[in-house]
Design an enzyme around this catalytic site. Sequence first.
Site, short mmCIF file in Angstrom:
data_model
loop_
_atom_site.label_atom_id
_atom_site.label_comp_id
_atom_site.label_asym_id
_atom_site.label_seq_id
_atom_site.Cartn_x
_atom_site.Cartn_y
_atom_site.Cartn_z
CD GLU A 292 -2.11 4.40 3.04
OE1 GLU A 292 -3.29 4.78 3.20
OE2 GLU A 292 -1.79 3.48 2.25
CG HIS B 17 -2.00 -0.98 1.21
ND1 HIS B 17 -3.11 -0.88 2.00
CD2 HIS B 17 -2.17 -2.13 0.48
CE1 HIS B 17 -3.92 -1.89 1.78
NE2 HIS B 17 -3.36 -2.67 0.85
CB CYS C 288 -2.22 1.81 6.11
SG CYS C 288 -1.78 0.97 4.56
CB CYS D 109 -6.69 -0.33 5.10
SG CYS D 109 -4.96 -0.92 5.10
#
Length: 142
Positions: free
Chosen positions: A48, A46, A79, A76
């Site tokens: 992040e 992801h 993260c 999410c």
Amino acid sequence: MREALLEAEAAGAAGELPVGCVIVKDGQIIARAHNECEARRDATAHAELLAIRRASRITGDWRLNHCTLYATLEPCPMCAGAIVQARLGRVVYGADDPGQGCAGSLYRIPEDPAFPHFCLCDGGVLAEECREMLNRFFKRLR
């Protein structure tokens, strides 16, 4: 957030979910990333997480408490947990994620007093632009 949107555009152009992220320290972008789950075949790629890893390399420290993370989509659970572990000072995100968002929508992991680090989260910055980019992506898939 505009720089995070540029990262999100790059993700979408590469066939990834268009989410972008930048990390800022002392008014300067020190790391940037976008989703790379498809390219890396890695569920943890992801934006992040990739940006946190890059910022840690740049600063030479895993503690990013003097940094602000800007993401186009609400983090999410994975993260949000990484944000707490990295001791980020602040998170600013664009679009809410009512399905998986854990920085305000479903839960507030970075602001949960049960954890040893508190990270202020602010959502809704350029939310319409961030949401529209995601909507265009999903329309193309259908």
